[in-house]
Design a protein around this motif. Structure first.
Motif, PDB file in Angstrom:
ATOM      1  N   LEU A  14       0.861  -1.179   0.000  1.00 37.36           N
ATOM      2  CA  LEU A  14       0.000   0.000   0.000  1.00 37.36           C
ATOM      3  C   LEU A  14       0.899   1.232   0.000  1.00 37.36           C
ATOM      4  O   LEU A  14       1.699   1.420   0.923  1.00 37.36           O
ATOM      5  N   LEU A  15       0.790   2.048  -1.045  1.00 40.53           N
ATOM      6  CA  LEU A  15       1.547   3.297  -1.116  1.00 40.53           C
ATOM      7  C   LEU A  15       0.551   4.448  -1.015  1.00 40.53           C
ATOM      8  O   LEU A  15      -0.331   4.595  -1.864  1.00 40.53           O
ATOM      9  N   ILE A  16       0.708   5.241   0.022  1.00 41.59           N
ATOM     10  CA  ILE A  16      -0.259   6.278   0.355  1.00 41.59           C
ATOM     11  C   ILE A  16       0.343   7.670   0.180  1.00 41.59           C
ATOM     12  O   ILE A  16       1.312   8.033   0.860  1.00 41.59           O
ATOM     13  N   THR A  52      -0.819  -4.375  -5.353  1.00 42.59           N
ATOM     14  CA  THR A  52      -0.438  -3.044  -4.901  1.00 42.59           C
ATOM     15  C   THR A  52      -1.612  -2.085  -5.031  1.00 42.59           C
ATOM     16  O   THR A  52      -2.283  -2.074  -6.064  1.00 42.59           O
ATOM     17  N   VAL A  53      -1.829  -1.308  -3.981  1.00 40.72           N
ATOM     18  CA  VAL A  53      -2.865  -0.284  -3.995  1.00 40.72           C
ATOM     19  C   VAL A  53      -2.183   1.075  -3.829  1.00 40.72           C
ATOM     20  O   VAL A  53      -1.444   1.289  -2.869  1.00 40.72           O
ATOM     21  N   LEU A  54      -2.436   1.961  -4.782  1.00 37.77           N
ATOM     22  CA  LEU A  54      -1.943   3.330  -4.708  1.00 37.77           C
ATOM     23  C   LEU A  54      -3.120   4.235  -4.369  1.00 37.77           C
ATOM     24  O   LEU A  54      -4.240   4.004  -4.840  1.00 37.77           O
ATOM     25  N   THR A  55      -2.850   5.266  -3.591  1.00 42.74           N
ATOM     26  CA  THR A  55      -3.885   6.242  -3.297  1.00 42.74           C
ATOM     27  C   THR A  55      -3.266   7.629  -3.207  1.00 42.74           C
ATOM     28  O   THR A  55      -2.081   7.785  -2.920  1.00 42.74           O
ATOM     29  N   ALA A  80      -5.560   2.654 -11.644  1.00 51.59           N
ATOM     30  CA  ALA A  80      -6.618   2.250 -10.707  1.00 51.59           C
ATOM     31  C   ALA A  80      -6.493   2.931  -9.344  1.00 51.59           C
ATOM     32  O   ALA A  80      -7.235   2.606  -8.421  1.00 51.59           O
ATOM     33  N   ARG A  81      -5.567   3.889  -9.208  1.00 49.43           N
ATOM     34  CA  ARG A  81      -5.329   4.508  -7.896  1.00 49.43           C
ATOM     35  C   ARG A  81      -6.628   5.072  -7.330  1.00 49.43           C
ATOM     36  O   ARG A  81      -7.515   5.500  -8.060  1.00 49.43           O
ATOM     37  N   ILE A  82      -6.689   5.053  -6.011  1.00 53.06           N
ATOM     38  CA  ILE A  82      -7.845   5.571  -5.297  1.00 53.06           C
ATOM     39  C   ILE A  82      -7.603   7.057  -5.043  1.00 53.06           C
ATOM     40  O   ILE A  82      -6.666   7.424  -4.335  1.00 53.06           O
ATOM     41  N   LYS A  83      -8.438   7.898  -5.637  1.00 54.25           N
ATOM     42  CA  LYS A  83      -8.317   9.348  -5.460  1.00 54.25           C
ATOM     43  C   LYS A  83      -9.264   9.773  -4.346  1.00 54.25           C
ATOM     44  O   LYS A  83     -10.473   9.839  -4.549  1.00 54.25           O
ATOM     45  N   ARG A  84      -8.672  10.005  -3.157  1.00 54.91           N
ATOM     46  CA  ARG A  84      -9.481  10.400  -2.010  1.00 54.91           C
ATOM     47  C   ARG A  84      -9.749  11.907  -2.047  1.00 54.91           C
ATOM     48  O   ARG A  84      -8.919  12.674  -2.503  1.00 54.91           O
ATOM     49  N   LEU A  85     -10.890  12.277  -1.537  1.00 54.82           N
ATOM     50  CA  LEU A  85     -11.267  13.688  -1.506  1.00 54.82           C
ATOM     51  C   LEU A  85     -11.029  14.264  -0.119  1.00 54.82           C
ATOM     52  O   LEU A  85     -11.959  14.661   0.580  1.00 54.82           O
TER      53      LEU A  85
END
Length: 191
Positions: A14-16, A52-55, A80-85
């Motif tokens: 997980l890369l944050i 791997t999950v990128l955000t 596919a990265r998760i774009k958090r608000l």
């Protein structure tokens, strides 16, 4: 407590928030070292085929875009990265939490920027949910050394395993003589 070596077949990465703006706020380590270590982790994930999950958080604001090299190293994951608000704890974002669960792995390698905000809360949440979490401390940093030290102590006290990039890569490799081990040595820049 007995030691069991972390193996790629059991782990996810997980890369944050390895975003250029957020990374520029870090003073506990250098931008270049933090970037180098985050990219080594990404290369290791590609070599070892780690889920791997990128955000990222608010890429169009001061936090800025994710490191562009991540798109080259992990193109599908970057897309596919998760774009958090603006959600501080990535695990409070239902899309990120679902992506973590979808890895199917219970051993999580986590690195984030900053350690004192972006890393600490998901690490604590994941440990609380029963995951085995290793935080790669030198692939992140904090605005001050004190903030970094406090965040690392807080995570360790909660059961997070703290590690460094070189230590993690060596543990995952197990042997430098395998084809993957040889590639990991090159990713570390020592081969």
């Amino acid at each position: 407590m007995s030691y069991t070596r972390l193996q790629a077949k059991d782990a996810a990465l997980l890369l944050i928030d390895h975003q250029v703006g957020t990374m520029s706020w870090v003073r506990s380590t250098s931008f270049d070292d933090m970037k180098k270590n985050a990219l080594i982790l990404a290369k290791a994930a590609a070599i070892l085929k780690l889920p791997t999950v990128l955000t990222s958080s608010m890429e169009d604001q001061a936090q800025g875009p994710l490191l562009s090299e991540l798109e080259t190293i992990l193109p599908a994951e970057f897309e596919a990265r998760i774009k958090r608000l603006g959600i501080v704890n990535a695990m409070d974002d239902e899309n990120f939490a679902a992506a973590v669960k979808a890895t199917g792995r219970n051993k999580l390698i986590l690195a984030g920027v900053t350690n004192d905000v972006c890393t600490v809360y998901p690490a604590l949440t994941l440990v609380g949910q029963g995951y085995d979490v290793q935080v790669v401390a030198d692939a992140g940093g904090s605005p001050t050394k004190m903030a970094d030290d406090i965040a690392l102590r807080r995570m360790e006290k909660a059961g997070v395993t703290l590690t460094s990039t070189n230590q993690l890569i060596a543990e995952l490799a197990g042997s430098w003589s395998t084809p993957e081990g040889g590639q990991l040595v090159q990713a570390l820049g020592i081969g």
